[in-house]
Enzyme design. Sequence first.
Site, PDB file in Angstrom:
ATOM      1  N   TRP A 171       0.854  -1.201   0.000  1.00 42.94           N
ATOM      2  CA  TRP A 171       0.000   0.000   0.000  1.00 42.94           C
ATOM      3  C   TRP A 171       0.880   1.238   0.000  1.00 42.94           C
ATOM      4  O   TRP A 171       1.739   1.400   0.862  1.00 42.94           O
ATOM      5  CB  TRP A 171      -0.891   0.015   1.246  1.00 42.94           C
ATOM      6  CG  TRP A 171      -1.796  -1.161   1.295  1.00 42.94           C
ATOM      7  CD1 TRP A 171      -3.031  -1.270   0.718  1.00 42.94           C
ATOM      8  CD2 TRP A 171      -1.545  -2.414   1.932  1.00 42.94           C
ATOM      9  NE1 TRP A 171      -3.547  -2.511   0.966  1.00 42.94           N
ATOM     10  CE2 TRP A 171      -2.664  -3.242   1.699  1.00 42.94           C
ATOM     11  CE3 TRP A 171      -0.474  -2.930   2.672  1.00 42.94           C
ATOM     12  CZ2 TRP A 171      -2.741  -4.539   2.183  1.00 42.94           C
ATOM     13  CZ3 TRP A 171      -0.544  -4.213   3.155  1.00 42.94           C
ATOM     14  CH2 TRP A 171      -1.680  -5.011   2.905  1.00 42.94           C
TER      15      TRP A 171
ATOM     16  N   HIS B 191      -7.514   0.938   3.164  1.00 40.29           N
ATOM     17  CA  HIS B 191      -8.598  -0.035   2.978  1.00 40.29           C
ATOM     18  C   HIS B 191      -9.610   0.167   4.109  1.00 40.29           C
ATOM     19  O   HIS B 191      -9.347   0.963   5.015  1.00 40.29           O
ATOM     20  CB  HIS B 191      -8.076  -1.484   2.951  1.00 40.29           C
ATOM     21  CG  HIS B 191      -6.975  -1.758   3.946  1.00 40.29           C
ATOM     22  ND1 HIS B 191      -5.969  -2.669   3.739  1.00 40.29           N
ATOM     23  CD2 HIS B 191      -6.719  -1.206   5.164  1.00 40.29           C
ATOM     24  CE1 HIS B 191      -5.152  -2.695   4.777  1.00 40.29           C
ATOM     25  NE2 HIS B 191      -5.574  -1.818   5.644  1.00 40.29           N
TER      26      HIS B 191
ATOM     27  N   ARG C 168      -4.766   6.156  -1.676  1.00 36.00           N
ATOM     28  CA  ARG C 168      -3.398   5.680  -1.876  1.00 36.00           C
ATOM     29  C   ARG C 168      -2.589   6.734  -2.607  1.00 36.00           C
ATOM     30  O   ARG C 168      -3.119   7.458  -3.452  1.00 36.00           O
ATOM     31  CB  ARG C 168      -3.380   4.373  -2.678  1.00 36.00           C
ATOM     32  CG  ARG C 168      -4.043   3.271  -1.886  1.00 36.00           C
ATOM     33  CD  ARG C 168      -3.684   1.885  -2.239  1.00 36.00           C
ATOM     34  NE  ARG C 168      -4.592   1.018  -1.485  1.00 36.00           N
ATOM     35  CZ  ARG C 168      -4.983  -0.175  -1.869  1.00 36.00           C
ATOM     36  NH1 ARG C 168      -4.539  -0.679  -3.006  1.00 36.00           N
ATOM     37  NH2 ARG C 168      -5.800  -0.884  -1.126  1.00 36.00           N
TER      38      ARG C 168
ATOM     39  N   GLN D 217     -13.975   1.067  -1.459  1.00 39.88           N
ATOM     40  CA  GLN D 217     -13.767  -0.346  -1.240  1.00 39.88           C
ATOM     41  C   GLN D 217     -14.923  -0.880  -0.405  1.00 39.88           C
ATOM     42  O   GLN D 217     -15.521  -0.136   0.387  1.00 39.88           O
ATOM     43  CB  GLN D 217     -12.450  -0.523  -0.478  1.00 39.88           C
ATOM     44  CG  GLN D 217     -11.846  -1.887  -0.665  1.00 39.88           C
ATOM     45  CD  GLN D 217     -10.809  -2.211   0.388  1.00 39.88           C
ATOM     46  OE1 GLN D 217     -10.733  -1.587   1.421  1.00 39.88           O
ATOM     47  NE2 GLN D 217     -10.018  -3.221   0.093  1.00 39.88           N
TER      48      GLN D 217
ATOM     49  N   VAL E  60      -4.833 -12.602   6.147  1.00 39.68           N
ATOM     50  CA  VAL E  60      -5.569 -13.859   5.962  1.00 39.68           C
ATOM     51  C   VAL E  60      -4.604 -15.021   5.743  1.00 39.68           C
ATOM     52  O   VAL E  60      -3.484 -14.831   5.292  1.00 39.68           O
ATOM     53  CB  VAL E  60      -6.560 -13.780   4.766  1.00 39.68           C
ATOM     54  CG1 VAL E  60      -7.751 -12.878   5.096  1.00 39.68           C
ATOM     55  CG2 VAL E  60      -5.873 -13.328   3.498  1.00 39.68           C
TER      56      VAL E  60
ATOM     57  N   ALA F 155     -12.816 -13.327   5.398  1.00 35.10           N
ATOM     58  CA  ALA F 155     -12.890 -11.896   5.079  1.00 35.10           C
ATOM     59  C   ALA F 155     -12.631 -11.719   3.593  1.00 35.10           C
ATOM     60  O   ALA F 155     -12.079 -12.609   2.938  1.00 35.10           O
ATOM     61  CB  ALA F 155     -11.873 -11.106   5.895  1.00 35.10           C
TER      62      ALA F 155
HETATM   63  C1  2NL Z   1      -8.229  -6.818  -2.011  1.00 31.40           C
HETATM   64  C2  2NL Z   1      -8.106  -7.740  -0.866  1.00 31.40           C
HETATM   65  C3  2NL Z   1      -9.005  -8.341   1.214  1.00 31.40           C
HETATM   66  C4  2NL Z   1      -9.517  -8.672   3.513  1.00 31.40           C
HETATM   67  C5  2NL Z   1      -9.470  -7.868   2.397  1.00 31.40           C
HETATM   68  C6  2NL Z   1      -9.730  -8.508   5.963  1.00 31.40           C
HETATM   69  C7  2NL Z   1     -10.204  -7.720   6.976  1.00 31.40           C
HETATM   70  C8  2NL Z   1      -9.999  -8.125   8.273  1.00 31.40           C
HETATM   71  C9  2NL Z   1      -9.351  -9.280   8.552  1.00 31.40           C
HETATM   72  C10 2NL Z   1      -8.911 -10.050   7.509  1.00 31.40           C
HETATM   73 CL1  2NL Z   1     -10.548  -7.148   9.551  1.00 31.40          CL
HETATM   74  N1  2NL Z   1      -9.094  -9.652   6.227  1.00 31.40           N
HETATM   75  N2  2NL Z   1      -9.956  -8.119   4.694  1.00 31.40           N
HETATM   76  C11 2NL Z   1      -9.127 -10.003   3.411  1.00 31.40           C
HETATM   77  C12 2NL Z   1      -8.669 -10.489   2.188  1.00 31.40           C
HETATM   78  C13 2NL Z   1      -8.597  -9.661   1.088  1.00 31.40           C
HETATM   79  O1  2NL Z   1      -8.994  -7.469   0.144  1.00 31.40           O
HETATM   80  O2  2NL Z   1      -7.461  -6.895  -2.917  1.00 31.40           O
HETATM   81  N3  2NL Z   1      -9.197  -5.939  -2.011  1.00 31.40           N
HETATM   82  C14 2NL Z   1      -9.418  -5.013  -3.069  1.00 31.40           C
END
Ligand code: 2NL
Length: 353
Positions: free
Chosen positions: A161, A182, A208, A222, A265, A321
């Site tokens: 990021w 995010h 960003r 998002q 994750v 998530a």
């Molecule tokens: C992407 C990927 C992702 C998450 C967001 C997340 C949030 C919490 C804990 C664990 Cl609080 N994960 N969010 C998980 C996987 C992918 O976004 O490229 N988004 C545009």
Amino acid sequence: MTTDNLLGNLKELQAKALDDLNGSSSSEAVEQWRVTYLGRRGELTQVLRGLANLAPEERRIVGAAANTVKSLLEESLAAAEEAIKTAALQALADQGRIDVTLPGRPIPLGRLHPTTQILREICSAFVSMGFQVVEGPEVEWDHYNFEMLNIPKDHPARDMWDTLWIDHVDEQGERPMLLRTHTSPMQIRIMAHARPPVRVLGPGKCHRSEATDATHESQFYQVEGLAVDEGITFADLKGTLFEFARLLFGADRKVRFRVDYFPFVEPGAEMAIDCFACKGEGGSCRVCKGTGWIEIMGAGMVNPKVLEGVGYDSSKYTGFAFGMGSERIAMLKYGIEDVRLFYSNDLRFLAQF
Ligand code: 2NL
């Protein structure tokens, strides 16, 4: 009174009324005329009331005649009212005040921005599966945006990021504030204050520090989602996201999950849908660039370190998530080729939605 007398009276009434109406040239006079002849105590109404005292045969003849007179007077009234209105407009036109022949001015209607529309559509898909929508601050702490998501300071994953930092240095000589990259920090805030089961959806603006091009904006929206409870598995992730893909992109969609990496994750995945434009054929398709698949979001099982960080027992609770860029979803769905169109305020673009 004989039938002939009654019919004669009606004729007289009709002649007098029409004569009177001819002499009424203001809307007040016409209204007075209506009361006199057609009102509840009007002359014609009295005649119609008197019908009750007549013999049936007489009543039929006089009644029919009275109704004919009534219709005629009503039509004449409508015509007189219309003539007065036209004359009034003509008078204004004669004074040169308005041109009554001009078409009316169109009233431009407002509409919802395509981002607002797609956010609502995404949210309602997940709301229908029991998720609750939560919103939070755009200016965040490093703590919620990175640390609690298993991205410690100086960790190479931070390079994923390009962060815009707030120009504020604390006592330790550090910059703890930033523009969120995010919407996960809001979900961390929720987990830190609630016990499972948690099912939340976080839509919102993110930032960003990035050069802008057809697929990148420094501001974008998002939607992230999170479900934590006892016994949640990757099958729940797949089922939920499959249903979402079908709700947004059509009931005949197929989905594909491939391994991907996000620090928060484990395991992490990237979800793609079969291309709705070419039905997965690929070839020279512009939407999927010939691959037959379109990547729509990142997802995964919440890293146990993240669960422990908010005080959840990771041997008891698991969760999934996901996160997606809203403009990307709208671009795919509506066939928009340049993300810069969203926020350049060009009505030729905005008016298409
Ligand atoms: C992407 C990927 C992702 C998450 C967001 C997340 C949030 C919490 C804990 C664990 Cl609080 N994960 N969010 C998980 C996987 C992918 O976004 O490229 N988004 C545009």
